[in-house]
Design an enzyme around this catalytic site. Structure first.
Site, PDB file in Angstrom:
ATOM      1  N   GLN A 201      -8.620  -0.398   2.119  1.00 38.36           N
ATOM      2  CA  GLN A 201      -7.948  -1.005   1.209  1.00 38.36           C
ATOM      3  C   GLN A 201      -8.810  -2.217   0.719  1.00 38.36           C
ATOM      4  O   GLN A 201      -8.722  -3.263   1.501  1.00 38.36           O
ATOM      5  CB  GLN A 201      -6.740  -1.171   1.771  1.00 38.36           C
ATOM      6  CG  GLN A 201      -5.683   0.001   2.285  1.00 38.36           C
ATOM      7  CD  GLN A 201      -5.649   1.052   1.204  1.00 38.36           C
ATOM      8  OE1 GLN A 201      -4.944   0.795   0.177  1.00 38.36           O
ATOM      9  NE2 GLN A 201      -5.909   2.343   1.201  1.00 38.36           N
ATOM     10  N   ALA A 242       4.298  -1.365  -2.078  1.00 40.60           N
ATOM     11  CA  ALA A 242       3.118  -0.482  -1.664  1.00 40.60           C
ATOM     12  C   ALA A 242       1.871  -1.000  -2.310  1.00 40.60           C
ATOM     13  O   ALA A 242       2.228  -1.822  -3.270  1.00 40.60           O
ATOM     14  CB  ALA A 242       3.344   0.964  -1.569  1.00 40.60           C
ATOM     15  N   HIS A 243       0.652  -0.491  -1.887  1.00 43.92           N
ATOM     16  CA  HIS A 243      -0.460  -0.902  -2.565  1.00 43.92           C
ATOM     17  C   HIS A 243      -0.302  -0.484  -4.234  1.00 43.92           C
ATOM     18  O   HIS A 243       0.127   0.667  -4.662  1.00 43.92           O
ATOM     19  CB  HIS A 243      -1.532  -0.214  -1.964  1.00 43.92           C
ATOM     20  CG  HIS A 243      -1.640   1.310  -1.621  1.00 43.92           C
ATOM     21  ND1 HIS A 243      -2.745   1.721  -0.913  1.00 43.92           N
ATOM     22  CD2 HIS A 243      -0.759   2.303  -1.983  1.00 43.92           C
ATOM     23  CE1 HIS A 243      -2.516   3.374  -1.188  1.00 43.92           C
ATOM     24  NE2 HIS A 243      -1.190   3.468  -1.616  1.00 43.92           N
ATOM     25  N   ASN A 244      -0.922  -1.359  -4.946  1.00 48.37           N
ATOM     26  CA  ASN A 244      -1.265  -1.206  -6.335  1.00 48.37           C
ATOM     27  C   ASN A 244       0.144  -1.311  -7.162  1.00 48.37           C
ATOM     28  O   ASN A 244      -0.009  -0.685  -8.465  1.00 48.37           O
ATOM     29  CB  ASN A 244      -2.097   0.195  -6.670  1.00 48.37           C
ATOM     30  CG  ASN A 244      -3.439  -0.348  -6.049  1.00 48.37           C
ATOM     31  OD1 ASN A 244      -3.858   0.452  -5.023  1.00 48.37           O
ATOM     32  ND2 ASN A 244      -4.249  -1.062  -6.490  1.00 48.37           N
TER      33      ASN A 244
END
Lengths: 349, 349, 349
Positions: A201, A242-244
């Site tokens: 990541q 969560a990511h993004n």
């Protein structure tokens, strides 16, 4: 540590909230309390008309009220348009908690390449990574950890034990509560027949100004681009971002909600607790989600209220209805069949 | 701390992912990005056919693609069978984050009976308990705490502020994120008329190899036997794993899911976020659970997809349907009554 | 650190649980285990009649059983009224974990105005705030942080890395697990057109005696009055308790449940995991909530069991039923229309 409790004249309070004073301007107010529990010397407020009986019975020395409720006030009053907002504005002045100021504690472990402003307060046990910048007026609480190449902007506050991984930026005046973790790896793996292959990541986390992030809330770092929490966003405790994900300006989200990867939430949304928003969605501005709802489709029209679930029931009746729920599709078909038969009777009749 | 950003020739990249190079082998690639945001010097990938328009418009210098999408590529390419997997494999090489290496920090508090390999990295503020073993290549981040009689095996990583109670074993290469708590007491009490009597939790936690445990995830110690997280399991953030749960190899679980005590989950399952699995169940291999589902019965047949909930709706229509849901049982009876009456008409007719 | 594993004669065990010994009183019991996994030297128990086959096959040296199951016991036995309770009572004596005793660690950072009893154990990395009182027999684990003006009463235990903000009181013998955060700001903001105005949270947290608070659980401080967790309450992991909630004596709540602001929960309630309780409700004593239920209305009658949700289903049938759920209101109207038509036929017939 001596402390002086805050106290204000009622005239000063009226001035702070730009309200109209009705009663003794020399009254001394030393704290805030609810209508039901307030004692003499305290100030209360009526924010919701359904508590008007409590207003007429209150023992408070003064109250914040709207004009139309002034008739029910048994004590002094400060008349304002929005008593709840006036109460919020005053709450800051009655905060008795002494702002801890550790200077820069000798037991903090600060990288030689970090830049810490001399007016920042760094508590014992803090660890600050390489090339990290801490601006003036920042407070970093005991045992908090800030990774490499982070920025903590002016007057931001990182509470005890909060953790920032590498490449996390916190905007001015933002407040990160204890147990929050910002910048842990997003949950990204490519499947193969034998195992999951980790996707490293490589993005960071960007938190805007005037943001509040609750205790135990986690905001993962992006996979390639960053994860964004925009200006003025308020996140309650134990939220998972969560990511993004991108959360738009002024959106407020209640506890234990989870937002899956790459979803974009608009501005001024309110999302109630324990809700879930699946990944790769776009949610329009001013969307409102009720408690424990699952949002699984994008929302393009602003201002809608969304829900899911069955609502609270006695277990014994719920159990019967759930059995029927699992037959809903066949029930619908039986209704259609009945309608056809009855229509036949009618036309035959 | 100087750092050199990673960069590779496209020929090197093709070789790393065993792909076929189409275009300039001398191209220098310095980072990865999405098709939409990539700039010259960057490598991107097409994992999902629905983004093929983005592929044809990308500014990336090169892309990872499957053979059948090569026609749409506007730049250099590396052709592979599974572009998403190739991207995952490459992501590791583009991780710009400098691996922190503290040696063994002088401010760490290490029990004299602990055995720490000289090639382990122990950050400031770490506390290591009695008889605990830390193997080579292990990283334990700032302010993390590892209790007594734990084992942290080769190349495992415990991020800042993670907490391991006594008798927790972590397998090789496993990664435990910040805020995770492993080995807290399982929730076990015997009821009496006046109070709950605590059942002391005497088991430990056994985490296999190549496991990832997300930020804020809690894995309780077993009551008598251990709690097991098997090899290759991936747990996202804020998951709750109760005492004596067993999670089978390669199972992946998304954020905020809760698994109650003694449940055994099979191998290669995927469980979406905010789901709940009640206690004492057995879930077959390759079971898939959709978001926010409650699993309350054992699953014996492998490969099933399970769901619960009502799905997203506008609040105003949802409210009407929920009222009807609470009458479902009587609705079903009314349909049956109608069918009987209509059948009578038919037979009479 | 030498350790002696606990061991007891069966006669001692019978005496500890006030049971009737059947068999060899000189048997040495060195640990507890389940019926299925126990080996000679171990003691097991039958708490649930459905495991009676395991009882008859057990390799344990002795078992705790109720009188009516004595016939199936293949080894020595201790007969008691409630074997599960007897097991709970014994579990404490078989806790092999050495109680850490750090004295008062030199690396702890203790305010000069804090009062720490000489028989308290304060681990390395602990930070204790101004005017905080720590009584005799208290254990505060590594890197835990206790704010200003807190009270940690006799024999309470704060595990590693737990965080208490200012003005949090913990009652005698209570146990706060790692990752728990007590006293973070309640989620309170007044809306304006342009932004949310923070309501400073001026109340504290009051935790009673014999309370257990699980890993990662968050209990926010009150807005004006305190948040209360009453005597004997047991909270599992990752529970969210919002500001001004009151949880009544002996209530037990399972993991990942969220309780919104100002809700009052009665005594001896049990609330299963992943449930949500919305704000400003009053829930009667002895209310029971099943897993993943949303409670959105007050409950005035004690002793009820409440539920919501649709229950587990195969995804393919669930999908069909969910489509029908969204038509439930019109389905109900169609049934009524059919009933009217059919009644007309009948009356015409």
């Amino acid at each position: 540590m001596a402390r002086t409790l805050p106290s204000f004249l009622l005239s000063e309070i009226a001035s702070l909230v730009k309200g109209r004073l009705v009663g003794d301007s020399e009254l001394v107010i030393n704290s805030l309390h609810t209508l039901e529990s307030a004692k003499p010397g305290q100030l209360s407020f009526l924010a919701n008309a359904k508590y008007v009986t409590s207003l007429s019975l209150t023992k408070a020395s003064a109250v914040l009220v709207a004009e139309n409720n002034l008739v029910n006030v048994p004590c002094a009053a400060v008349v304002v348009d929005d008593p709840y907002l006036a109460f919020a504005q005053l709450s800051k002045f009655f905060d008795w908690r002494v702002k801890a100021s550790f200077g820069i504690a000798s037991s903090a472990h600060i990288s030689t390449s970090a830049q810490v402003h001399e007016q920042a307060s760094i508590a014992p046990g803090v660890v600050l990574g390489d090339e990290t910048i801490v601006e003036a007026g920042v407070y970093i609480g005991p045992n908090a950890v800030v990774g490499n190449r982070c920025i903590v902007a002016k007057d931001a506050r990182i509470e005890a034990g909060a953790i920032l991984y590498d490449d996390v930026h916190i905007g001015q005046r933002s407040l990160i509560h204890s147990g929050a973790v910002l910048g842990a790896d997003g949950f990204g793996f490519a499947p193969t027949k034998s195992a999951w292959v980790k996707i490293f990541q490589l993005g960071g986390v960007r938190v805007g100004q005037d943001v509040e992030i609750g205790a135990g809330t986690t905001v993962d770092r992006g996979a390639l681009d960053h994860t964004y929490i925009k200006d003025g966003v308020k996140l309650d405790n134990q939220i998972q971002v969560a990511h993004n994900v991108v959360i738009g300006e002024q959106t407020a989200i209640a506890g234990c909600t989870a937002i899956a990867g790459s979803t974009k939430i608009g501005r001024r949304c309110t999302i109630a607790g324990l809700s879930g928003i699946v990944g790769h969605l776009t949610i329009a501005d001013n969307t409102h989600v009720t408690a424990m709802s699952l949002i699984s489709k994008s929302v393009s029209q602003p201002g809608q209220v969304l829900s899911s679930g069955t609502g609270q029931e006695l277990h014994r009746s719920w159990k019967k209805n759930v059995i029927r729920f699992k037959k809903l599709d066949s029930m619908a078909k039986r209704i259609t069949a009945l309608e056809n038969k009855v229509d036949n009777f009618s036309s035959e009749g």
